[in-house]
Design a protein around this motif. Structure first.
Motif, mmCIF file in Angstrom:
data_model
loop_
_atom_site.group_PDB
_atom_site.id
_atom_site.type_symbol
_atom_site.label_atom_id
_atom_site.label_comp_id
_atom_site.label_asym_id
_atom_site.label_seq_id
_atom_site.Cartn_x
_atom_site.Cartn_y
_atom_site.Cartn_z
ATOM 1 N N CYS A 140 0.810 -1.138 -0.052
ATOM 2 C CA CYS A 140 0.057 -0.008 -0.049
ATOM 3 C C CYS A 140 0.820 1.349 0.197
ATOM 4 C CB CYS A 140 -0.795 -0.060 1.058
ATOM 5 S SG CYS A 140 -1.998 -1.347 1.162
ATOM 6 N N ARG A 141 2.020 1.388 0.846
ATOM 7 C CA ARG A 141 2.710 2.411 0.961
ATOM 8 C C ARG A 141 3.342 2.871 -0.381
ATOM 9 N NH1 ARG A 141 5.121 3.458 5.651
ATOM 10 N NH2 ARG A 141 5.076 1.335 6.156
ATOM 11 N N ALA A 142 3.802 1.810 -1.294
ATOM 12 C CA ALA A 142 4.430 1.898 -2.628
ATOM 13 C C ALA A 142 3.422 2.420 -3.539
ATOM 14 C CB ALA A 142 5.164 0.736 -3.058
ATOM 15 N N TRP A 143 2.245 1.791 -3.483
ATOM 16 C CA TRP A 143 1.273 2.457 -4.291
ATOM 17 C C TRP A 143 0.572 3.614 -4.233
ATOM 18 C CZ3 TRP A 143 -0.931 -1.393 -7.648
ATOM 19 C CH2 TRP A 143 -1.888 -0.822 -8.658
ATOM 20 N N LYS A 144 0.832 4.226 -2.803
ATOM 21 C CA LYS A 144 0.469 5.491 -2.530
ATOM 22 C C LYS A 144 1.527 6.448 -2.709
ATOM 23 C CE LYS A 144 -1.987 8.470 0.482
ATOM 24 N NZ LYS A 144 -3.266 8.719 0.624
ATOM 25 N N ALA A 145 2.796 6.086 -2.861
ATOM 26 C CA ALA A 145 3.904 6.921 -3.170
ATOM 27 C C ALA A 145 3.839 7.073 -4.617
ATOM 28 C CB ALA A 145 5.161 6.209 -2.861
ATOM 29 N N ILE A 146 3.570 6.208 -5.477
ATOM 30 C CA ILE A 146 3.516 6.374 -6.969
ATOM 31 C C ILE A 146 2.325 7.170 -7.277
ATOM 32 C CG2 ILE A 146 3.524 5.055 -9.171
ATOM 33 C CD1 ILE A 146 6.283 5.124 -7.801
#
Ligand SMILES: [Zn+2]
Length: 463
Positions: A140-146
């Motif tokens: 989720c963190r990576a998705w949010k960051a991108i």
């Protein structure tokens, strides 16, 4: 084939893996042993850590009090018509660490270690379940960051009592059903099949326990005086037990197979493709020949067929030396693993009547029930299952399979019964992770590819 929205997320996960590992190590340093009251404050600390970590990726999360350790619940992602809504479940509590002297390093001083099979994250909770839980959070963190937003609506639901019987879970789910309800539950607390075959658990066996006390004479008797004329309850009990299976391995309790489903050809093919090595599986425990029903495969024996096992049997004189006694009582504990729609209470009744019918004159039996839980059967016709299976197959060298689980994972059944939600059990643990034991570990590869797997699954489910 990846969607254009997915590739940058996967790259982000790869470049962020050491930071993600550091975050996991931080969580692993908190000794959140749920069963021991001495660690109550640490369970609170772990819950606080998760609330803060979820907040850092924009999740509106909070700690929710229960009579035991708190739940952590959070919500994030787009809402609205047609937007899929998933609930993710994991647990932040861990097992006790004793015997401490069998740990090579302190259990709550986690670290990366090089082993012949690759880098592992060593420490209590690394695999069960903090490392697994964090695979989802990191995706989720990576998705949010991108993308600045999650791919679908997500409810996060973390429990702190899983390793101590989840006393608060069912009441909490019932009281908060409206808030927790989603389209499907995702649970990360299971493993890969073998080294690198991703697996979605779609069937979990239920369990029925029965304890028998078989009584004959009014007191213990001398075999010199009564041997031959008096019925021995151990003989009567042994005779019953000997008749519980027929010569083909089938269980003889009347009506026992009612509700046992036939496997689909599709599932049979998937299981055949797993290349399960029964002789290796049995060889590791000093056995060689599968002992289940003649007509089914070894994998079916442990995943999709019901069982009847004697777990304990006692009576008479078992001490040093010898005593020529005809005991007044004999005892056994017998359990059944159940599958499909088998009804535990109907089987209990049928079993008791069957046992009575097999006993000779002058022999009585008393029963004590020890729990009765139905099997879990996921509705794999829900398209989410095939989407997730394809997404996992894209990440790992082997195609993903729907698998069974011989044991019981009550949480999946709770989601079905209390919230009327299907549950998908996807996890990346390995057989040698030493869950609940000293030197627990989680492969760095499990963690890294686990994060990538969730990114793919979320992408697939959101399309
Ligand atoms: Zn667990």
């Amino acid at each position: 084939m990846s969607a254009p929205s997915l590739d940058p997320v996967l790259s982000r996960i790869d470049s962020d893996i050491s930071a993600a590992t550091e975050r996991l190590l931080e969580l692993l340093r908190i000794p959140s042993i749920s069963t021991d009251p001495a660690y109550k404050g640490d369970c609170e600390t772990a819950a606080d850590w998760l609330v803060a970590d979820l907040a850092s990726i924009g999740v509106n999360a909070s700690k929710r009090p229960t009579p035991g350790h708190p739940m952590v619940v959070g919500h994030a992602g787009p809402k609205g018509e047609g937007v899929p809504h998933v609930l993710f479940y994991g647990h932040y509590d861990v097992q006790p660490v004793d015997p401490l002297n069998l740990w090579d390093k302190p259990p709550f001083a986690p670290e990366l270690q090089e082993t012949p099979k690759g880098t592992v994250i060593r420490g209590r909770g690394s695999s069960d379940d903090k490392g697994q839980l964090m695979t989802f959070v990191e995706a989720c963190r990576a998705w949010k960051a991108i993308h600045g937003e999650l791919p679908c609506r997500i409810t996060f639901f973390f429990e702190g009592e899983e390793e101590s019987g989840s006393p608060s879970l069912v009441p909490y789910m019932k009281e908060n059903a409206d808030e927790l309800k989603a389209d499907i539950a995702l649970i990360c607390d299971t493993g890969l099949f073998g080294e690198e075959t991703p697996a979605i658990v779609t069937m979990l066996r239920g369990l029925l326990g029965e304890e028998l006390t078989v009584k004959a004479a009014s007191k213990d008797l001398h075999s010199g005086m009564y041997g031959g004329i008096a019925m021995n309850p151990i003989r009567a009990l042994s005779n019953v037990i000997a008749q519980l299976h027929d010569e083909t391995g089938r269980i003889t309790v009347p009506g026992f197979y009612d509700g046992v489903p036939e496997l689909s050809d599709e599932l049979k093919a998937q299981w055949a493709g797993l290349g399960f090595d029964a002789s290796h599986f049995l060889g590791e425990v000093g056995l060689s020949v599968p002992a289940g029903e003649d007509s089914v495969t070894p994998l079916e024996m442990i995943w999709s067929r019901p069982t009847c096992e004697v777990n304990g049997i006692w009576g008479g004189y078992t001490g040093e030396g010898f005593k020529t006694v005809l005991p007044a009582e004999a005892h056994a504990k017998i359990s059944f693993r159940l599958v499909g729609q088998q009804d535990p209470l109907a089987i209990r009744e049928s079993f008791r009547a069957y046992v009575r019918s097999l006993l000779p004159a002058d022999v009585e039996v008393e029963f004590k029930g020890h729990g009765a839980s139905q099997a879990g059967q996921m509705e794999t016709s829900d398209p989410a299952f095939e989407k997730a299976r394809a997404a996992l197959s894209d990440e790992w060298p082997q195609p993903a399979a729907f698998v069974g689980c011989g044991g019981s994972i009550p949480i999946a059944g709770h989601f079905q019964k209390i919230l009327d939600m299907n549950a998908m059990l996807i996890g990346f643990g390995k057989d040698d992770d030493q869950l609940h034991s000293p030197n627990e570990k989680y492969d760095l590869n499990s963690f890294h590819k686990g994060i990538r797997s969730w990114a793919r699954v979320l992408d697939a489910l959101s399309r």
